[in-house]
Design a protein around this motif. Structure first.
Motif, PDB file in Angstrom:
ATOM      1  N   PRO A  66       0.831  -1.199   0.000  1.00 53.29           N
ATOM      2  CA  PRO A  66       0.000   0.000   0.000  1.00 53.29           C
ATOM      3  C   PRO A  66       0.866   1.251   0.000  1.00 53.29           C
ATOM      4  CG  PRO A  66       0.151  -0.848   2.219  1.00 53.29           C
ATOM      5  CD  PRO A  66       0.903  -1.826   1.343  1.00 53.29           C
ATOM      6  N   ALA A  67       0.261   2.363  -0.360  1.00 54.85           N
ATOM      7  CA  ALA A  67       0.990   3.629  -0.430  1.00 54.85           C
ATOM      8  C   ALA A  67       0.110   4.760   0.085  1.00 54.85           C
ATOM      9  CB  ALA A  67       1.435   3.916  -1.860  1.00 54.85           C
ATOM     10  N   VAL A  68       0.755   5.792   0.573  1.00 55.48           N
ATOM     11  CA  VAL A  68       0.068   6.998   1.031  1.00 55.48           C
ATOM     12  C   VAL A  68       0.635   8.190   0.271  1.00 55.48           C
ATOM     13  CG1 VAL A  68      -0.365   8.541   2.982  1.00 55.48           C
ATOM     14  CG2 VAL A  68      -0.385   6.061   3.332  1.00 55.48           C
ATOM     15  N   SER A  69      -0.243   8.999  -0.309  1.00 60.13           N
ATOM     16  CA  SER A  69       0.185  10.220  -0.998  1.00 60.13           C
ATOM     17  C   SER A  69       0.179  11.382  -0.006  1.00 60.13           C
ATOM     18  CB  SER A  69      -0.743  10.542  -2.171  1.00 60.13           C
ATOM     19  OG  SER A  69      -0.616   9.573  -3.197  1.00 60.13           O
ATOM     20  N   ILE A  70       1.274  12.129   0.024  1.00 58.87           N
ATOM     21  CA  ILE A  70       1.415  13.268   0.935  1.00 58.87           C
ATOM     22  C   ILE A  70       1.600  14.539   0.119  1.00 58.87           C
ATOM     23  CG2 ILE A  70       2.815  14.319   2.751  1.00 58.87           C
ATOM     24  CD1 ILE A  70       3.459  11.610   3.810  1.00 58.87           C
ATOM     25  N   PHE A  71       0.845  15.574   0.480  1.00 52.96           N
ATOM     26  CA  PHE A  71       0.884  16.847  -0.240  1.00 52.96           C
ATOM     27  C   PHE A  71       1.193  17.993   0.717  1.00 52.96           C
ATOM     28  CE2 PHE A  71      -2.179  14.012  -2.216  1.00 52.96           C
ATOM     29  CZ  PHE A  71      -1.689  13.936  -3.506  1.00 52.96           C
ATOM     30  N   GLY A  72       1.741  19.076   0.163  1.00 52.21           N
ATOM     31  CA  GLY A  72       2.025  20.269   0.949  1.00 52.21           C
ATOM     32  C   GLY A  72       2.876  21.233   0.147  1.00 52.21           C
ATOM     33  N   LEU A  93       4.842   6.282   8.724  1.00 53.07           N
ATOM     34  CA  LEU A  93       4.123   5.545   7.691  1.00 53.07           C
ATOM     35  C   LEU A  93       5.037   4.520   7.012  1.00 53.07           C
ATOM     36  CD1 LEU A  93       2.102   8.457   6.042  1.00 53.07           C
ATOM     37  CD2 LEU A  93       1.121   6.501   7.265  1.00 53.07           C
ATOM     38  N   SER A  94       6.247   4.927   6.710  1.00 50.48           N
ATOM     39  CA  SER A  94       7.201   4.039   6.050  1.00 50.48           C
ATOM     40  C   SER A  94       7.533   2.846   6.933  1.00 50.48           C
ATOM     41  CB  SER A  94       8.472   4.814   5.693  1.00 50.48           C
ATOM     42  OG  SER A  94       9.409   3.981   5.039  1.00 50.48           O
ATOM     43  N   ASP A  95       7.783   3.101   8.205  1.00 50.92           N
ATOM     44  CA  ASP A  95       8.109   2.013   9.121  1.00 50.92           C
ATOM     45  C   ASP A  95       6.912   1.102   9.374  1.00 50.92           C
ATOM     46  OD1 ASP A  95      10.726   2.828   9.338  1.00 50.92           O
ATOM     47  OD2 ASP A  95      10.429   3.934  11.206  1.00 50.92           O
TER      48      ASP A  95
END
Length: 261
Positions: A66-72, A93-95
């Motif tokens: 799975p992956a999480v998209s992070i914005f900023g 999240l990575s760990d």
């Protein structure tokens, strides 16, 4: 017997029709080849370039789940609290087993990639070519470059199990609204959308309530698409809670939905 108009005496019916046509109506359907812009062929070949972006990115990222998209914001310096907050969230999240996807540039994007890069899961940067060149940050295990914003935005949605949105400008708001619109309209599967740092987002959420809901532009339940969380550990917990009764991978019906995104 019907009398012909004498508005143009001595002229044929075809001539009278020609004289009554507007300038727009007189434009030929097919312009002579000498007037066709030279770049038309380039426009046609551009379609293949867009297709190539979709194919290449899909092949490179398809196994990253799975992956999480992070914005900023791209303008956030490394010593800013937003940068450090993002880096901490990304590392957690990575760990925890999530690949982290960012826009690949500086600021919050760099912090997201950096946290994941030194964690256990892949750090992915979806870079964009801009007139004012955006330099790719060095913390990317996988770096994919796009020329077209819409192809890049598609990949953020397609491979994300969650959206984590830090303070940012127009680009950040664009990604946020895109995700909310796709989920609200049923064009994308329902994933967590988490806004981080409540003081920054408070005014926007108040405006949603005072204007969009009050004037019936959206339903009150539409705001349930958003979670407002401040602590990095709570961000990770909220994502796991969303998926506690199912797996992270799209269900068969969700996979079919994403094919029509």
């Amino acid at each position: 017997m019907r009398r012909e108009s004498n508005r143009y005496p001595g002229k044929s019916r075809e001539t009278r029709i020609e004289n009554n046509m507007t300038a727009k109506e007189k434009i030929p359907i097919s312009a002579p080849s000498s007037t066709v812009p030279r770049f038309n062929a380039r426009e046609s070949w551009r379609i293949f370039g867009i297709m190539a972006e979709f194919v290449e990115a899909t092949e490179r990222l398809n196994a990253i789940r799975p992956a999480v998209s992070i914005f900023g914001s791209a303008r956030t310096p490394p010593d800013h609290m937003y940068y450090m907050l993002t880096e901490r969230i990304s590392r957690l999240l990575s760990d925890a087993g999530f690949a982290v996807i960012s826009g690949g540039g500086p600021g919050i994007m760099e912090a997201a990639n950096k946290g994941a890069y030194f964690g256990k899961s892949p750090s992915i940067g979806l870079n964009i070519q801009l007139p004012l060149e955006q330099a790719a940050n060095p913390y990317q295990d996988i770096s994919q470059t796009f020329q077209h914003f819409f192809a890049r935005k598609f990949m953020f949605v397609k491979f994300a199990s969650a959206y984590v949105v830090l303070p940012g400008g127009f680009g950040t708001l664009d990604e946020l609204m895109e995700a909310m619109t796709l989920i609200q309209t049923g064009k994308s599967r329902n994933i967590p959308i988490i806004l981080v740092h409540e003081p920054f987002w408070r005014g926007l959420l108040d405006w949603f309530r005072d204007r969009l809901i009050a004037e019936r532009m959206i339903n009150p339940a539409d705001l349930d698409l958003i979670q407002l969380i401040d602590k990095p550990e709570d961000v990770v917990e909220a994502i796991f809670k969303h998926y506690e009764t199912r797996g992270f991978l799209p269900l068969p019906e969700e996979h079919e939905l994403m094919l029509n995104l």
